[in-house]
Design a protein around this motif. Sequence first.
Motif, PDB file in Angstrom:
ATOM      1  N   GLU A  45       0.853  -1.199   0.000  1.00 53.27           N
ATOM      2  CA  GLU A  45       0.000   0.000   0.000  1.00 53.27           C
ATOM      3  C   GLU A  45       0.885   1.245   0.000  1.00 53.27           C
ATOM      4  OE1 GLU A  45      -3.555   1.656  -0.538  1.00 53.27           O
ATOM      5  OE2 GLU A  45      -3.340  -0.495  -0.144  1.00 53.27           O
ATOM      6  N   VAL A  46       0.943   1.927  -1.145  1.00 55.41           N
ATOM      7  CA  VAL A  46       1.720   3.164  -1.289  1.00 55.41           C
ATOM      8  C   VAL A  46       0.803   4.232  -1.862  1.00 55.41           C
ATOM      9  CG1 VAL A  46       3.677   4.268  -2.424  1.00 55.41           C
ATOM     10  CG2 VAL A  46       3.877   1.906  -1.640  1.00 55.41           C
ATOM     11  N   THR A  47       0.820   5.419  -1.263  1.00 53.65           N
ATOM     12  CA  THR A  47      -0.097   6.476  -1.726  1.00 53.65           C
ATOM     13  C   THR A  47       0.595   7.826  -1.925  1.00 53.65           C
ATOM     14  OG1 THR A  47      -0.699   6.975   0.579  1.00 53.65           O
ATOM     15  CG2 THR A  47      -2.095   5.402  -0.612  1.00 53.65           C
ATOM     16  N   ARG A  48       1.896   7.908  -1.686  1.00 59.39           N
ATOM     17  CA  ARG A  48       2.534   9.234  -1.677  1.00 59.39           C
ATOM     18  C   ARG A  48       2.903   9.752  -3.063  1.00 59.39           C
ATOM     19  NH1 ARG A  48       8.427   9.323   1.065  1.00 59.39           N
ATOM     20  NH2 ARG A  48       8.319  11.462   0.287  1.00 59.39           N
ATOM     21  N   PHE A  49       2.951   8.911  -4.094  1.00 60.08           N
ATOM     22  CA  PHE A  49       3.424   9.354  -5.399  1.00 60.08           C
ATOM     23  C   PHE A  49       2.291   9.718  -6.353  1.00 60.08           C
ATOM     24  CE2 PHE A  49       6.594   6.408  -3.650  1.00 60.08           C
ATOM     25  CZ  PHE A  49       7.689   7.258  -3.583  1.00 60.08           C
ATOM     26  N   GLY A  50       1.140   9.095  -6.212  1.00 60.47           N
ATOM     27  CA  GLY A  50      -0.014   9.419  -7.038  1.00 60.47           C
ATOM     28  C   GLY A  50      -0.116   8.586  -8.300  1.00 60.47           C
ATOM     29  N   GLY A  51      -1.328   8.105  -8.604  1.00 65.82           N
ATOM     30  CA  GLY A  51      -1.594   7.369  -9.839  1.00 65.82           C
ATOM     31  C   GLY A  51      -0.753   6.110  -9.980  1.00 65.82           C
ATOM     32  N   MET A  52      -0.341   5.844 -11.218  1.00 63.58           N
ATOM     33  CA  MET A  52       0.395   4.609 -11.485  1.00 63.58           C
ATOM     34  C   MET A  52       1.763   4.583 -10.805  1.00 63.58           C
ATOM     35  SD  MET A  52       1.564   5.033 -15.481  1.00 63.58           S
ATOM     36  CE  MET A  52       2.655   6.349 -16.018  1.00 63.58           C
ATOM     37  N   TRP A  53       2.269   5.757 -10.376  1.00 63.14           N
ATOM     38  CA  TRP A  53       3.572   5.798  -9.711  1.00 63.14           C
ATOM     39  C   TRP A  53       3.524   5.142  -8.330  1.00 63.14           C
ATOM     40  CZ3 TRP A  53       7.660   6.552 -12.498  1.00 63.14           C
ATOM     41  CH2 TRP A  53       7.537   7.277 -13.686  1.00 63.14           C
ATOM     42  N   ASP A  54       2.326   5.058  -7.738  1.00 64.25           N
ATOM     43  CA  ASP A  54       2.196   4.335  -6.469  1.00 64.25           C
ATOM     44  C   ASP A  54       2.477   2.847  -6.652  1.00 64.25           C
ATOM     45  OD1 ASP A  54       1.571   6.573  -4.984  1.00 64.25           O
ATOM     46  OD2 ASP A  54      -0.588   6.363  -5.252  1.00 64.25           O
ATOM     47  N   THR A  55       2.339   2.374  -7.867  1.00 65.46           N
ATOM     48  CA  THR A  55       2.707   0.992  -8.196  1.00 65.46           C
ATOM     49  C   THR A  55       4.139   0.909  -8.693  1.00 65.46           C
ATOM     50  OG1 THR A  55       0.451   0.320  -8.757  1.00 65.46           O
ATOM     51  CG2 THR A  55       2.228  -0.972  -9.720  1.00 65.46           C
ATOM     52  N   LEU A  56       4.506   1.817  -9.593  1.00 61.87           N
ATOM     53  CA  LEU A  56       5.803   1.724 -10.253  1.00 61.87           C
ATOM     54  C   LEU A  56       6.990   1.897  -9.296  1.00 61.87           C
ATOM     55  CD1 LEU A  56       5.167   3.655 -13.602  1.00 61.87           C
ATOM     56  CD2 LEU A  56       5.443   1.193 -13.260  1.00 61.87           C
ATOM     57  N   VAL A  57       6.908   2.838  -8.378  1.00 57.73           N
ATOM     58  CA  VAL A  57       8.050   3.102  -7.499  1.00 57.73           C
ATOM     59  C   VAL A  57       8.405   1.885  -6.640  1.00 57.73           C
ATOM     60  CG1 VAL A  57       8.904   4.496  -5.575  1.00 57.73           C
ATOM     61  CG2 VAL A  57       7.743   5.604  -7.496  1.00 57.73           C
ATOM     62  N   PRO A  58       7.451   1.311  -5.878  1.00 60.35           N
ATOM     63  CA  PRO A  58       7.836   0.128  -5.085  1.00 60.35           C
ATOM     64  C   PRO A  58       8.164  -1.085  -5.946  1.00 60.35           C
ATOM     65  CG  PRO A  58       5.470   0.528  -4.915  1.00 60.35           C
ATOM     66  CD  PRO A  58       6.063   1.719  -5.599  1.00 60.35           C
ATOM     67  N   ALA A  59       7.429  -1.267  -7.052  1.00 57.90           N
ATOM     68  CA  ALA A  59       7.674  -2.440  -7.908  1.00 57.90           C
ATOM     69  C   ALA A  59       9.053  -2.371  -8.548  1.00 57.90           C
ATOM     70  CB  ALA A  59       6.596  -2.530  -8.989  1.00 57.90           C
ATOM     71  N   LEU A  60       9.416  -1.216  -9.083  1.00 57.37           N
ATOM     72  CA  LEU A  60      10.729  -1.078  -9.718  1.00 57.37           C
ATOM     73  C   LEU A  60      11.856  -1.177  -8.691  1.00 57.37           C
ATOM     74  CD1 LEU A  60      10.047   1.760 -12.328  1.00 57.37           C
ATOM     75  CD2 LEU A  60      10.153  -0.712 -12.701  1.00 57.37           C
ATOM     76  N   ALA A  61      11.600  -0.709  -7.466  1.00 58.62           N
ATOM     77  CA  ALA A  61      12.615  -0.829  -6.416  1.00 58.62           C
ATOM     78  C   ALA A  61      12.881  -2.301  -6.101  1.00 58.62           C
ATOM     79  CB  ALA A  61      12.153  -0.090  -5.157  1.00 58.62           C
ATOM     80  N   VAL A  62      11.819  -3.089  -6.025  1.00 61.51           N
ATOM     81  CA  VAL A  62      11.964  -4.531  -5.755  1.00 61.51           C
ATOM     82  C   VAL A  62      12.700  -5.211  -6.901  1.00 61.51           C
ATOM     83  CG1 VAL A  62      10.704  -6.715  -5.540  1.00 61.51           C
ATOM     84  CG2 VAL A  62       9.960  -4.709  -4.242  1.00 61.51           C
ATOM     85  N   LEU A  63      12.310  -4.913  -8.141  1.00 59.34           N
ATOM     86  CA  LEU A  63      12.939  -5.553  -9.302  1.00 59.34           C
ATOM     87  C   LEU A  63      14.400  -5.158  -9.437  1.00 59.34           C
ATOM     88  CD1 LEU A  63      10.091  -5.251 -11.987  1.00 59.34           C
ATOM     89  CD2 LEU A  63      10.662  -7.200 -10.526  1.00 59.34           C
ATOM     90  N   LEU A  64      14.714  -3.905  -9.164  1.00 59.12           N
ATOM     91  CA  LEU A  64      16.105  -3.452  -9.232  1.00 59.12           C
ATOM     92  C   LEU A  64      16.941  -4.150  -8.163  1.00 59.12           C
ATOM     93  CD1 LEU A  64      18.202  -1.581 -10.493  1.00 59.12           C
ATOM     94  CD2 LEU A  64      17.501   0.198  -8.881  1.00 59.12           C
TER      95      LEU A  64
END
Length: 280
Positions: free
Chosen positions: A238-257
């Motif tokens: 659950e991430v809400t600080r970035f807004g829109g699709m970035w609430d998914t992309l930021v944590p997901a890309l961090a995990v993948l990286l």
Amino acid sequence: MSTPSVDRHGGSFASDVWVTFVRWTIKSVRNPFVLVVSLVQPIIFLVLFTQVFGGVATRALEGISYETYLVPAIVIQVALVAAATSGIGLVNDIENGMFEKTLVSPMNRSAVFLGKTLAEVVRIVAQVAIVLGLGVLLGAEIATGVIGALAITGICVLFSVWFTAFSNVLAVVTRDEESTIIGANLLQLPLLFVSSAFLPLPALPEWIQTVATFNPITYGVDATRAVMLGEDTMTVVEVTRFGGMWDTLVPALAVLLGLAVLFGSVAVYAIGRAASADVR
């Protein structure tokens, strides 16, 4: 005047990467069977799932077609299958003696892995483009347009790094084609089905939802789906600080990286250790 960084045991790091990249690219082109095989299963899944489950699944989804929902999962599957074949190629090198020749050469070990990975990336980009095109023909819509399609391709490349590294580690450890194939395939389908790939997680049993939280495929699929739909699709964090699709992309890309760095480091270590053992 600056000079290129040169490994004390051989040529520059960049030239070692380039030589390895060219060799593996030529090897792929000369063996199109591998390219075709790694596309067959994902395409079958895309066509069959949309045709067999499309009507039922679309009614269970909120305002989107099942084709649009499924394509992000299929492109991640393409990256997964293509990455698995990377280890098989390395086993072939081991069996025909080419691997040992590389090990005793002055080439940088990290450059060898990086060059091989870049060759796999080119193949994955081409395959993801084919699947995206087929998905659009079947009725899928990319809400973010051409930029979104490029972003989806980039996410698939990042996702593929960890499994490419994993399959190469299997190859170095087992040095057996059958064991490498079994090891890679043993993970592929189970990981796909205990993730958010084919159905929304709330529709799945609680134990699958728990496993999906720790499943790399969930983060790859959620990231590509967020770009596909242009909205937040993350269901396990659950991430809400970035807004829109970035609430998914930021944590997901961090995990993948993080996974790419971790498994990539293990692969470089395994190749280096194999080099030391073989030279002795």
